[in-house]
Scaffold this motif. Structure first.
Motif, PDB file in Angstrom:
ATOM      1  N   ASP A  57       0.833  -1.209   0.000  1.00 31.08           N
ATOM      2  CA  ASP A  57       0.000   0.000   0.000  1.00 31.08           C
ATOM      3  C   ASP A  57       0.867   1.259   0.000  1.00 31.08           C
ATOM      4  O   ASP A  57       0.551   2.239  -0.692  1.00 31.08           O
ATOM      5  CB  ASP A  57      -0.919   0.006   1.221  1.00 31.08           C
ATOM      6  CG  ASP A  57      -1.945  -1.123   1.176  1.00 31.08           C
ATOM      7  OD1 ASP A  57      -2.176  -1.664   0.078  1.00 31.08           O
ATOM      8  OD2 ASP A  57      -2.505  -1.458   2.242  1.00 31.08           O
ATOM      9  N   ALA A  58       1.944   1.229   0.771  1.00 31.40           N
ATOM     10  CA  ALA A  58       2.830   2.395   0.829  1.00 31.40           C
ATOM     11  C   ALA A  58       3.486   2.640  -0.524  1.00 31.40           C
ATOM     12  O   ALA A  58       3.639   3.787  -0.955  1.00 31.40           O
ATOM     13  CB  ALA A  58       3.892   2.192   1.914  1.00 31.40           C
ATOM     14  N   LEU A  59       3.861   1.565  -1.232  1.00 35.16           N
ATOM     15  CA  LEU A  59       4.452   1.726  -2.563  1.00 35.16           C
ATOM     16  C   LEU A  59       3.439   2.287  -3.554  1.00 35.16           C
ATOM     17  O   LEU A  59       3.801   3.098  -4.420  1.00 35.16           O
ATOM     18  CB  LEU A  59       4.975   0.371  -3.056  1.00 35.16           C
ATOM     19  CG  LEU A  59       6.289  -0.115  -2.427  1.00 35.16           C
ATOM     20  CD1 LEU A  59       6.594  -1.542  -2.868  1.00 35.16           C
ATOM     21  CD2 LEU A  59       7.450   0.803  -2.795  1.00 35.16           C
ATOM     22  N   ALA A  65       2.080   9.565  -5.550  1.00 29.77           N
ATOM     23  CA  ALA A  65       2.704  10.842  -5.200  1.00 29.77           C
ATOM     24  C   ALA A  65       3.777  11.223  -6.205  1.00 29.77           C
ATOM     25  O   ALA A  65       3.928  12.399  -6.561  1.00 29.77           O
ATOM     26  CB  ALA A  65       3.300  10.760  -3.793  1.00 29.77           C
ATOM     27  N   TRP A  66       4.484  10.232  -6.698  1.00 28.48           N
ATOM     28  CA  TRP A  66       5.530  10.510  -7.693  1.00 28.48           C
ATOM     29  C   TRP A  66       4.914  10.982  -9.006  1.00 28.48           C
ATOM     30  O   TRP A  66       5.462  11.838  -9.689  1.00 28.48           O
ATOM     31  CB  TRP A  66       6.371   9.252  -7.907  1.00 28.48           C
ATOM     32  CG  TRP A  66       7.456   9.408  -8.928  1.00 28.48           C
ATOM     33  CD1 TRP A  66       7.575   8.754 -10.101  1.00 28.48           C
ATOM     34  CD2 TRP A  66       8.569  10.311  -8.879  1.00 28.48           C
ATOM     35  NE1 TRP A  66       8.682   9.165 -10.793  1.00 28.48           N
ATOM     36  CE2 TRP A  66       9.312  10.126 -10.063  1.00 28.48           C
ATOM     37  CE3 TRP A  66       9.004  11.250  -7.946  1.00 28.48           C
ATOM     38  CZ2 TRP A  66      10.474  10.849 -10.330  1.00 28.48           C
ATOM     39  CZ3 TRP A  66      10.161  11.963  -8.228  1.00 28.48           C
ATOM     40  CH2 TRP A  66      10.876  11.762  -9.402  1.00 28.48           C
ATOM     41  N   LEU A 235      11.649   1.054  -4.796  1.00 27.09           N
ATOM     42  CA  LEU A 235      11.256   2.447  -5.041  1.00 27.09           C
ATOM     43  C   LEU A 235      11.660   2.888  -6.440  1.00 27.09           C
ATOM     44  O   LEU A 235      10.905   3.569  -7.143  1.00 27.09           O
ATOM     45  CB  LEU A 235      11.880   3.359  -3.989  1.00 27.09           C
ATOM     46  CG  LEU A 235      11.390   3.178  -2.554  1.00 27.09           C
ATOM     47  CD1 LEU A 235      12.175   4.096  -1.622  1.00 27.09           C
ATOM     48  CD2 LEU A 235       9.905   3.453  -2.433  1.00 27.09           C
ATOM     49  N   LYS A 236      12.850   2.490  -6.853  1.00 31.08           N
ATOM     50  CA  LYS A 236      13.329   2.842  -8.191  1.00 31.08           C
ATOM     51  C   LYS A 236      12.439   2.212  -9.255  1.00 31.08           C
ATOM     52  O   LYS A 236      12.103   2.839 -10.267  1.00 31.08           O
ATOM     53  CB  LYS A 236      14.771   2.380  -8.356  1.00 31.08           C
ATOM     54  CG  LYS A 236      15.382   2.733  -9.706  1.00 31.08           C
ATOM     55  CD  LYS A 236      16.831   2.279  -9.774  1.00 31.08           C
ATOM     56  CE  LYS A 236      17.436   2.617 -11.143  1.00 31.08           C
ATOM     57  NZ  LYS A 236      18.849   2.165 -11.223  1.00 31.08           N
ATOM     58  N   ASN A 241       8.287   2.814 -13.652  1.00 32.23           N
ATOM     59  CA  ASN A 241       7.060   2.349 -14.311  1.00 32.23           C
ATOM     60  C   ASN A 241       5.909   3.338 -14.161  1.00 32.23           C
ATOM     61  O   ASN A 241       4.757   2.972 -14.330  1.00 32.23           O
ATOM     62  CB  ASN A 241       6.640   0.990 -13.733  1.00 32.23           C
ATOM     63  CG  ASN A 241       7.665  -0.091 -14.005  1.00 32.23           C
ATOM     64  OD1 ASN A 241       8.362  -0.046 -15.010  1.00 32.23           O
ATOM     65  ND2 ASN A 241       7.768  -1.063 -13.095  1.00 32.23           N
ATOM     66  N   THR A 242       6.242   4.576 -13.812  1.00 32.65           N
ATOM     67  CA  THR A 242       5.195   5.564 -13.534  1.00 32.65           C
ATOM     68  C   THR A 242       5.275   6.715 -14.527  1.00 32.65           C
ATOM     69  O   THR A 242       6.349   7.256 -14.776  1.00 32.65           O
ATOM     70  CB  THR A 242       5.342   6.113 -12.102  1.00 32.65           C
ATOM     71  OG1 THR A 242       5.243   5.023 -11.182  1.00 32.65           O
ATOM     72  CG2 THR A 242       4.233   7.105 -11.801  1.00 32.65           C
TER      73      THR A 242
END
Length: 384
Positions: A57-59, A65-66, A235-236, A241-242
């Protein structure tokens, strides 16, 4: 080995055969292991699943957010644009000191339109946070044209004034009408703490360029190093992928216009229509001339406009040539001579291989009708 000869008393377990002892020891061992797993390990596994879900969920939140932060400058630009439009709109609201004079302007607008006020009652402020409503219950007496001039005059006032809950009824004073309405003006309400500086100030943003977090406008360089390589890699991957959230441009506020009511040449809809001799003559002509049969049962194709129908072919059955009509919803209808279609009482006169001849009855002069013949040609796309 005869199990009936064994003394199963636990106090005599030492005298049991070796195979029985090994089986009993194994059973005790598995019971101890199972109890330990249930008591300690299963609870920890449940907690581990909860923690793993929290990480997932945090990811997801991090990824969203990113996506937002990649368009930070565009978001800030649109925020400034919204604030600018809001500031211009707030200028159209009277200040607290201007409210009294605006109420006088509303009253004078009605009087100058020729109306007589029977009620002009401010109902008190309605605090809605950013805006405070100032409703006024009014009742005015006058003719239809004077009511129109009053409402039109309210729209031309330099401050925002709305009118709703309009009720118009005739009075006993000839052509005069009574109008009850709720006239509302507005003024700016309480202001929240101004946070624009914080929203538009990027000095507090921390640059994490060494972690791939390149955000335009950041000022501070971070010395924080993620000490968990696996987390840093996840995180990377989430960032790679965003794609940025697509931000639609904000349409500029259209200029505020006003409608000026001009009663010249307009008939009062509350006055009865005076029938002249010419009107009676027209009615006689309409009764003896061409007119639709309003008592006729409507056919299915009469719910379509003629320009939404097209001829796609013909079919001959038992010596009768039928036309094939396709509606704009894709349905195919079979028609013959005498069928009706279109919204102008169109009746099919003749069906040919390449066209359908139709006679419509359309309004001509007030109370009169005329016939209008049209042809629906075979569509070039009939073979589609």
């Amino acid at each position: 080995m005869d199990l009936s000869e064994i003394n199963w008393d636990l106090n005599e377990a030492g005298a049991w055969p070796r195979s029985i002892k090994l089986s009993a020891a194994a059973l005790v061992f598995f019971l101890i292991v199972g109890f330990g797993y249930y008591q300690y390990t299963s609870e920890q596994l449940t907690e581990l699943e909860v923690e793993e879900q929290s990480v997932t969920d945090a990811l997801t939140k991090y990824q969203f957010a990113w996506r937002l932060v990649q368009n930070l400058e565009l978001h800030q630009k649109q925020y400034r644009q919204i604030q600018s439009s809001l500031t211009e709109m707030m200028k159209l609201m009277p200040t607290k000191a201007e409210v009294a004079s605006l109420l006088v302007d509303i009253s004078q607008t009605g009087l100058s339109s020729g109306l007589e006020f029977e009620l002009f009652k401010p109902l008190g402020e309605v605090d809605k946070g950013d805006v405070i409503d100032l409703p006024i219950d009014v009742k005015v007496i006058g003719q239809y044209s004077e009511l129109g001039l009053f409402i039109s005059g309210l729209a031309t006032l330099p401050r925002i004034v709305t009118i709703k809950n309009i009720q118009i009824v005739p009075t006993k004073k000839g052509a005069d009408l009574a109008m009850n309405a709720l006239v509302t003006t507005y003024r700016e309400g309480r202001k929240e703490a101004d946070s624009d500086t914080d929203l538009l100030n990027n000095n507090s943003l921390v640059c994490l360029a060494h972690d791939g977090l390149v955000v335009k406008g950041c000022k501070k360089q971070s010395t924080v190093i993620i000490s968990y390589p696996e987390l840093a890699e996840r995180l990377k991957e989430a960032r790679s992928n965003t794609q940025p959230i697509r931000v639609k441009p904000i349409e500029p506020m259209p200029p505020i216009g006003s409608f000026l009511f001009d009663p010249e040449g307009l008939r009062d809809p509350f006055s009865p229509i005076e029938r002249s001799v010419d009107d009676m003559t027209d009615q006689v002509m309409a009764a003896t001339g061409v007119q639709p049969d309003f008592n006729r049962h409507k056919e299915e194709l009469e719910s379509y406009s003629l320009d939404t129908l097209r001829m796609v072919g013909t079919v001959k059955m038992v010596g009768v040539l039928w036309g094939l009509i396709k509606a704009n919803d894709g349905t195919i209808h079979r028609v013959s001579e005498g069928n009706y279609l279109g919204k102008n009482h169109g009746r099919i006169l003749r069906i040919l291989q390449d066209k359908i001849e139709i006679m419509e009855i359309v309004p001509d002069q007030p109370g009169m009708w005329s016939e209008h013949q049209v042809a629906m040609a075979l569509s070039e796309q009939a073979g589609d």
